[in-house]
Scaffold this motif. Structure first.
Motif, PDB file in Angstrom:
ATOM      1  N   UNK A  16       0.895  -1.179  -0.021  1.00  0.00           N
ATOM      2  CA  UNK A  16       0.121   0.173  -0.057  1.00  0.00           C
ATOM      3  C   UNK A  16       0.731   1.280   0.015  1.00  0.00           C
ATOM      4  N   UNK A  17       1.928   1.335   0.903  1.00  0.00           N
ATOM      5  CA  UNK A  17       2.958   2.508   0.905  1.00  0.00           C
ATOM      6  C   UNK A  17       3.430   2.605  -0.705  1.00  0.00           C
ATOM      7  N   UNK A  18       4.023   1.660  -1.059  1.00  0.00           N
ATOM      8  CA  UNK A  18       4.761   1.727  -2.315  1.00  0.00           C
ATOM      9  C   UNK A  18       3.693   2.122  -3.444  1.00  0.00           C
ATOM     10  N   UNK A  19       2.601   1.524  -3.559  1.00  0.00           N
ATOM     11  CA  UNK A  19       1.719   1.809  -4.723  1.00  0.00           C
ATOM     12  C   UNK A  19       1.090   3.232  -4.618  1.00  0.00           C
ATOM     13  N   UNK A  20       0.892   3.609  -3.246  1.00  0.00           N
ATOM     14  CA  UNK A  20       0.636   5.242  -3.278  1.00  0.00           C
ATOM     15  C   UNK A  20       1.493   6.122  -3.492  1.00  0.00           C
ATOM     16  N   UNK A  21       2.715   5.868  -3.223  1.00  0.00           N
ATOM     17  CA  UNK A  21       3.701   6.912  -3.375  1.00  0.00           C
ATOM     18  C   UNK A  21       4.613   6.623  -4.518  1.00  0.00           C
ATOM     19  N   UNK A  22       4.607   5.507  -5.046  1.00  0.00           N
ATOM     20  CA  UNK A  22       5.115   5.537  -6.472  1.00  0.00           C
ATOM     21  C   UNK A  22       4.276   5.456  -7.277  1.00  0.00           C
ATOM     22  N   UNK A  23       3.730   6.545  -8.017  1.00  0.00           N
ATOM     23  CA  UNK A  23       2.540   6.755  -8.759  1.00  0.00           C
ATOM     24  C   UNK A  23       2.539   8.220  -9.384  1.00  0.00           C
ATOM     25  N   UNK A  24       1.967   8.297 -10.564  1.00  0.00           N
ATOM     26  CA  UNK A  24       1.358   7.394 -11.182  1.00  0.00           C
ATOM     27  C   UNK A  24       2.168   6.350 -11.946  1.00  0.00           C
ATOM     28  N   UNK A  25       1.657   5.276 -12.234  1.00  0.00           N
ATOM     29  CA  UNK A  25       2.427   4.108 -13.079  1.00  0.00           C
ATOM     30  C   UNK A  25       1.444   4.122 -14.193  1.00  0.00           C
ATOM     31  N   UNK A  26       2.336   3.973 -15.456  1.00  0.00           N
ATOM     32  CA  UNK A  26       1.814   3.349 -16.576  1.00  0.00           C
ATOM     33  C   UNK A  26       1.323   1.899 -16.587  1.00  0.00           C
ATOM     34  N   UNK A  27       0.413   1.708 -17.366  1.00  0.00           N
ATOM     35  CA  UNK A  27      -0.205   0.316 -17.499  1.00  0.00           C
ATOM     36  C   UNK A  27       0.270  -0.284 -18.449  1.00  0.00           C
ATOM     37  N   UNK A  28       0.520  -1.548 -18.331  1.00  0.00           N
ATOM     38  CA  UNK A  28       0.765  -2.605 -19.552  1.00  0.00           C
ATOM     39  C   UNK A  28      -0.227  -3.605 -19.564  1.00  0.00           C
ATOM     40  N   UNK A  29      -0.962  -3.504 -20.645  1.00  0.00           N
ATOM     41  CA  UNK A  29      -2.103  -4.542 -20.963  1.00  0.00           C
ATOM     42  C   UNK A  29      -1.322  -5.459 -21.748  1.00  0.00           C
ATOM     43  N   UNK A  30      -1.029  -6.762 -21.073  1.00  0.00           N
ATOM     44  CA  UNK A  30      -0.153  -7.685 -21.508  1.00  0.00           C
ATOM     45  C   UNK A  30      -1.027  -9.022 -22.303  1.00  0.00           C
ATOM     46  N   UNK A  31      -0.826  -9.260 -23.472  1.00  0.00           N
ATOM     47  CA  UNK A  31      -1.487 -10.281 -24.090  1.00  0.00           C
ATOM     48  C   UNK A  31      -0.438 -11.441 -24.341  1.00  0.00           C
ATOM     49  N   UNK A  32      -0.920 -12.565 -23.743  1.00  0.00           N
ATOM     50  CA  UNK A  32      -0.126 -13.836 -24.043  1.00  0.00           C
ATOM     51  C   UNK A  32      -0.510 -15.033 -24.268  1.00  0.00           C
ATOM     52  N   UNK A  33       0.125 -16.169 -24.611  1.00  0.00           N
ATOM     53  CA  UNK A  33      -0.460 -17.336 -24.977  1.00  0.00           C
ATOM     54  C   UNK A  33       0.656 -18.633 -24.273  1.00  0.00           C
ATOM     55  N   UNK A  34      -0.318 -19.763 -23.966  1.00  0.00           N
ATOM     56  CA  UNK A  34       0.529 -20.773 -23.427  1.00  0.00           C
ATOM     57  C   UNK A  34       0.789 -21.824 -24.504  1.00  0.00           C
ATOM     58  N   UNK A  35       1.349 -22.660 -24.400  1.00  0.00           N
ATOM     59  CA  UNK A  35       1.971 -23.770 -25.363  1.00  0.00           C
ATOM     60  C   UNK A  35       0.705 -24.635 -25.762  1.00  0.00           C
ATOM     61  N   UNK A  36      -0.302 -24.529 -25.357  1.00  0.00           N
ATOM     62  CA  UNK A  36      -1.686 -25.192 -25.698  1.00  0.00           C
ATOM     63  C   UNK A  36      -2.603 -24.125 -26.708  1.00  0.00           C
ATOM     64  N   UNK A  37      -2.000 -23.049 -26.716  1.00  0.00           N
ATOM     65  CA  UNK A  37      -2.993 -22.099 -27.331  1.00  0.00           C
ATOM     66  C   UNK A  37      -3.618 -21.141 -26.836  1.00  0.00           C
ATOM     67  N   UNK A  38      -3.809 -21.222 -25.279  1.00  0.00           N
ATOM     68  CA  UNK A  38      -4.757 -20.393 -24.441  1.00  0.00           C
ATOM     69  C   UNK A  38      -4.230 -19.069 -24.492  1.00  0.00           C
ATOM     70  N   UNK A  39      -5.192 -18.121 -24.731  1.00  0.00           N
ATOM     71  CA  UNK A  39      -4.725 -16.691 -24.686  1.00  0.00           C
ATOM     72  C   UNK A  39      -5.179 -16.247 -23.321  1.00  0.00           C
ATOM     73  N   UNK A  40      -4.377 -15.267 -22.956  1.00  0.00           N
ATOM     74  CA  UNK A  40      -4.547 -14.537 -21.568  1.00  0.00           C
ATOM     75  C   UNK A  40      -4.317 -13.085 -21.755  1.00  0.00           C
ATOM     76  N   UNK A  41      -5.154 -12.024 -21.285  1.00  0.00           N
ATOM     77  CA  UNK A  41      -4.941 -10.780 -21.336  1.00  0.00           C
ATOM     78  C   UNK A  41      -4.900 -10.009 -19.861  1.00  0.00           C
ATOM     79  N   UNK A  42      -3.983  -9.318 -19.468  1.00  0.00           N
ATOM     80  CA  UNK A  42      -4.012  -8.948 -18.077  1.00  0.00           C
ATOM     81  C   UNK A  42      -3.231  -7.657 -17.931  1.00  0.00           C
ATOM     82  N   UNK A  43      -3.574  -6.868 -17.020  1.00  0.00           N
ATOM     83  CA  UNK A  43      -2.883  -5.422 -16.961  1.00  0.00           C
ATOM     84  C   UNK A  43      -2.026  -5.574 -15.657  1.00  0.00           C
ATOM     85  N   UNK A  44      -0.910  -4.712 -15.982  1.00  0.00           N
ATOM     86  CA  UNK A  44       0.195  -4.803 -14.886  1.00  0.00           C
ATOM     87  C   UNK A  44       0.700  -3.185 -14.732  1.00  0.00           C
TER      88      UNK A  44
END
Length: 273
Positions: A16-44
């Motif tokens: 909480x301390x770090x995320x409130x004070x080290x801000x604002x932070x840009x957001x990466x919306x990461x699109x990935x895929x596993x070896x079976x072809x399953x797609x995932x998208x998630x923000x970081x």
């Protein structure tokens, strides 16, 4: 002043301390895929650019503070070292937040969030159609920072190709910061919005060598009117105007109005006898 030793508080409190004070932070919306072809998208929001030549982006899917497990995105890039990173603007922020839900392995967050998959040209994971800019990347390295809850995993990515929606370009074909309307991550549930109303410019002191704060006249430096920002602007001139300078608060207030408009030369004229 409150002082904190990280070892003396819980990981939740430290986060909480770090995320409130080290801000604002840009957001990466990461699109990935596993070896079976399953797609995932998630923000970081542990994300930024770290090199232009070569073009390097880094994001960090940290180990979960609750449960100390790793995220599907990290599992995917370990299997298929490729990723598409999209940026996030205000028009899509609610869908991006929804995509961060902890769905089961194999669930496609594109479907759950209503975001749109679009085939990439050079990598297996899909582009994010809603993102103003997409970066097709190969993963060069994954650096693990620890095995405890909250430890980061730096996913070091080289950009292979960039896709830009033309509606976010200006008349010269360059990205228009005002049109992008990007959002950033803050602490807790807070986000920041970089709309046209909140943007401002600060000229970089690259071409000129400012005289510096220490060379400001005493009448200016000791002013009860000028803020640190005001003095920083006044100190970013190569040569002081000739003459002596007003110490009267009325003159400082008048000059401050020019500084609010970034009119440094006009402000110095007001301050000079």
């Amino acid at each position: 002043m409150k002082q904190i030793l990280p070892k003396d508080i819980t990981p939740f409190e430290l986060q909480s301390v770090l995320q409130h004070s080290v801000a604002p932070r840009p957001i990466a919306l990461a699109s990935t895929i596993d070896k079976d072809g399953n797609v995932n998208v998630s923000p970081f929001s542990f994300f930024n650019m770290f090199s232009t030549n070569p073009p390097i982006l880094i994001f960090s899917p940290s180990r979960r503070v609750r449960g100390n497990t790793i995220k599907h995105t990290l599992e995917n890039v370990l299997e298929i070292p490729e990723v598409v990173i999209g940026n996030v603007n205000f028009d899509m922020v609610q869908q991006v937040s929804l995509s961060s839900t902890e769905y089961e392995k194999g669930v496609n967050e594109f479907v759950k969030s209503g975001l749109t998959m679009k085939p990439a040209d050079l990598v297996k994971p899909p582009l994010i159609a809603e993102s103003p800019v997409n970066f097709e990347c190969k993963v060069l390295e994954i650096k693990t920072l620890g095995t405890e809850a909250g430890a980061g995993n730096l996913v070091i990515c080289e950009v292979l190709k960039i896709h830009i929606q033309e509606q976010f370009l200006d008349e010269n074909g360059n990205l228009d910061q005002k049109k992008l309307n990007l959002v950033s991550r803050l602490g807790a549930n807070w986000y920041g919005k970089t709309s046209e109303e909140t943007l401002f410019e600060v000229p970089k002191p690259l071409q000129n060598k400012g005289i510096g704060y220490d060379q400001l006249p005493t009448e200016i430096k000791n002013s009860k009117i000028f803020t640190g920002n005001d003095l920083g602007m006044l100190a970013n001139v190569e040569v002081l105007p000739a003459g002596s300078f007003y110490s009267e608060e009325s003159k400082h207030l008048e000059a401050q109005q020019f500084l609010l408009q970034s009119k440094i030369e006009e402000a110095w004229k007001v301050l000079t006898l």
